[in-house]
Design a protein around this motif. Structure first.
Motif, PDB file in Angstrom:
ATOM      1  N   LEU A  62       0.825  -1.206   0.000  1.00  0.00           N
ATOM      2  CA  LEU A  62       0.000   0.000   0.000  1.00  0.00           C
ATOM      3  C   LEU A  62       0.864   1.263   0.000  1.00  0.00           C
ATOM      4  O   LEU A  62       0.527   2.258  -0.660  1.00  0.00           O
ATOM      5  CB  LEU A  62      -0.935  -0.004   1.209  1.00  0.00           C
ATOM      6  N   ILE A  65       2.401   1.865  -3.547  1.00  0.00           N
ATOM      7  CA  ILE A  65       1.502   2.490  -4.510  1.00  0.00           C
ATOM      8  C   ILE A  65       1.589   4.013  -4.390  1.00  0.00           C
ATOM      9  O   ILE A  65       1.632   4.732  -5.398  1.00  0.00           O
ATOM     10  CB  ILE A  65       0.055   2.019  -4.284  1.00  0.00           C
ATOM     11  N   PHE A  66       1.613   4.492  -3.162  1.00  0.00           N
ATOM     12  CA  PHE A  66       1.749   5.940  -2.925  1.00  0.00           C
ATOM     13  C   PHE A  66       3.065   6.458  -3.498  1.00  0.00           C
ATOM     14  O   PHE A  66       3.093   7.493  -4.183  1.00  0.00           O
ATOM     15  CB  PHE A  66       1.665   6.218  -1.428  1.00  0.00           C
ATOM     16  N   GLN A  68       4.845   5.117  -5.826  1.00  0.00           N
ATOM     17  CA  GLN A  68       4.808   4.979  -7.277  1.00  0.00           C
ATOM     18  C   GLN A  68       4.120   6.185  -7.910  1.00  0.00           C
ATOM     19  O   GLN A  68       4.599   6.735  -8.908  1.00  0.00           O
ATOM     20  CB  GLN A  68       4.061   3.694  -7.642  1.00  0.00           C
ATOM     21  N   GLY A  69       3.002   6.597  -7.332  1.00  0.00           N
ATOM     22  CA  GLY A  69       2.289   7.762  -7.854  1.00  0.00           C
ATOM     23  C   GLY A  69       3.113   9.024  -7.758  1.00  0.00           C
ATOM     24  O   GLY A  69       3.157   9.829  -8.699  1.00  0.00           O
ATOM     25  N   GLY A  93       1.384  11.521  -5.103  1.00  0.00           N
ATOM     26  CA  GLY A  93       1.106  10.227  -4.485  1.00  0.00           C
ATOM     27  C   GLY A  93      -0.354  10.074  -4.125  1.00  0.00           C
ATOM     28  O   GLY A  93      -0.969   9.025  -4.350  1.00  0.00           O
ATOM     29  N   LYS A  94      -0.931  11.148  -3.574  1.00  0.00           N
ATOM     30  CA  LYS A  94      -2.351  11.136  -3.218  1.00  0.00           C
ATOM     31  C   LYS A  94      -3.236  11.164  -4.464  1.00  0.00           C
ATOM     32  O   LYS A  94      -4.255  10.465  -4.530  1.00  0.00           O
ATOM     33  CB  LYS A  94      -2.681  12.346  -2.341  1.00  0.00           C
ATOM     34  N   TYR A  96      -2.822  10.097  -7.567  1.00  0.00           N
ATOM     35  CA  TYR A  96      -2.907   8.914  -8.419  1.00  0.00           C
ATOM     36  C   TYR A  96      -3.091   7.618  -7.627  1.00  0.00           C
ATOM     37  O   TYR A  96      -3.116   6.540  -8.218  1.00  0.00           O
ATOM     38  CB  TYR A  96      -1.638   8.801  -9.273  1.00  0.00           C
ATOM     39  N   TYR A  97      -3.235   7.734  -6.317  1.00  0.00           N
ATOM     40  CA  TYR A  97      -3.274   6.535  -5.474  1.00  0.00           C
ATOM     41  C   TYR A  97      -4.400   5.578  -5.859  1.00  0.00           C
ATOM     42  O   TYR A  97      -4.162   4.387  -6.118  1.00  0.00           O
ATOM     43  CB  TYR A  97      -3.400   6.921  -3.999  1.00  0.00           C
ATOM     44  N   LYS A  98      -5.621   6.084  -5.902  1.00  0.00           N
ATOM     45  CA  LYS A  98      -6.776   5.219  -6.161  1.00  0.00           C
ATOM     46  C   LYS A  98      -6.699   4.575  -7.542  1.00  0.00           C
ATOM     47  O   LYS A  98      -7.008   3.386  -7.704  1.00  0.00           O
ATOM     48  CB  LYS A  98      -8.071   6.015  -6.021  1.00  0.00           C
ATOM     49  N   LEU A 101      -3.907   1.897  -7.540  1.00  0.00           N
ATOM     50  CA  LEU A 101      -4.358   0.756  -6.752  1.00  0.00           C
ATOM     51  C   LEU A 101      -5.382  -0.062  -7.546  1.00  0.00           C
ATOM     52  O   LEU A 101      -5.277  -1.299  -7.613  1.00  0.00           O
ATOM     53  CB  LEU A 101      -4.978   1.234  -5.441  1.00  0.00           C
TER      54      LEU A 101
END
Length: 261
Positions: A62, A65-66, A68-69, A93-94, A96-98, A101
């Motif tokens: 999890l 992913i943050f 990565q964004g 990060g925030k 593109y997170y959803k 994921l």
């Protein structure tokens, strides 16, 4: 943009994103150091260790992913404007997170479907006879499917960031671009894979020689840190190379569509 031009761009621009590399290094180093005691063979049968490993893996996934964004957002800025602001890392990060994921979850579902399909194909092929020929055919089928799947699924994560769209739309567009430029995409993937393997083997050989006279624990820590450095730097190079290539192909595709009208 050619394949080697994209690779060169990855190495050149990565020098301007060393702050991002550092973020990933800290993350990978923490993971590696935490994993050292969990990977102890003497504790392999301990159910508590298994539970801790699963929990930490989910948490790290999890967090990844943050990261990565954030990294992809800064890579996009560097490619487009030549300027990056590490202060935007958290923002990206925030943002593109959803989508990232959701995209990764789609990848997992697709992987499960492919595995099940290959299992059925394997059973069918082996019904013809379990011998060298059928096993060779089966190995060839699995290899081709794996190569095609990896190639087709390279671009969606870049589409999420470059085109600022959701997971499903990015999946469709990314697969479309890869389909239209399959061999170039596969060529870039193979070149980056070879470069990554060569660098990893060379560094692994050197660090192996260096750690021979060291105590086992110290050597393990040093190897973990060096691996963290390699695993932090090479992905940034790949991000830049693939995103640059995707953006060039995307622009080319749009130009071709406009010329048709």
């Amino acid at each position: 943009m050619g394949i080697f031009e994209a690779v060169k761009k990855g190495f050149v621009l990565s020098q301007k994103l060393l702050n991002v590399v550092l973020v990933f290094f800290v993350f990978n180093a923490i993971i590696g150091l935490i994993s050292l005691p969990l990977a102890n063979p003497d504790k392999a049968d301990d159910p508590g260790i298994a539970v801790i490993s699963i929990i930490t893996s989910v948490i790290f996934f999890l967090i990844f992913i943050f990261l990565q964004g954030g990294a992809l957002g800064l890579v996009k800025d560097e490619i487009k404007t030549g300027l990056t602001n590490i202060g935007k890392f958290v923002e990206y990060g925030k943002k593109y997170y959803k989508s990232i994921l959701a995209l990764l979850l789609i990848y997992i579902v697709l992987a499960i479907c492919v595995v099940l399909l290959l299992s059925l194909v394997s059973a069918g092929v082996l019904l013809l006879g379990d011998n060298g020929i059928t096993r060779s055919i089966l190995a060839a089928i699995i290899t081709v499917v794996a190569i095609v799947a990896i190639t087709m699924l390279i671009y969606p994560i870049y589409s999420v960031v470059v085109d600022d769209i959701g997971a499903v739309a990015a999946l469709k567009k990314g697969i479309g671009v890869a389909k239209d430029h399959f061999w170039n995409t596969l060529g870039l993937f193979i070149v980056m894979l070879i470069i990554s393997m060569v660098i990893s083997l060379l560094i692994g050989f050197v660090i192996g020689l260096v750690t021979i006279p060291m105590p086992e624990g110290v050597g393990a820590i040093l190897i973990t840190l060096v691996n963290a450095a390699v695993q932090s730097y090479m992905p940034i190079i790949m991000m830049i190379s693939f995103m640059s290539f995707y953006m060039a192909l995307n622009v080319k595709g749009l130009s071709q569509q406009q010329s048709q009208y």
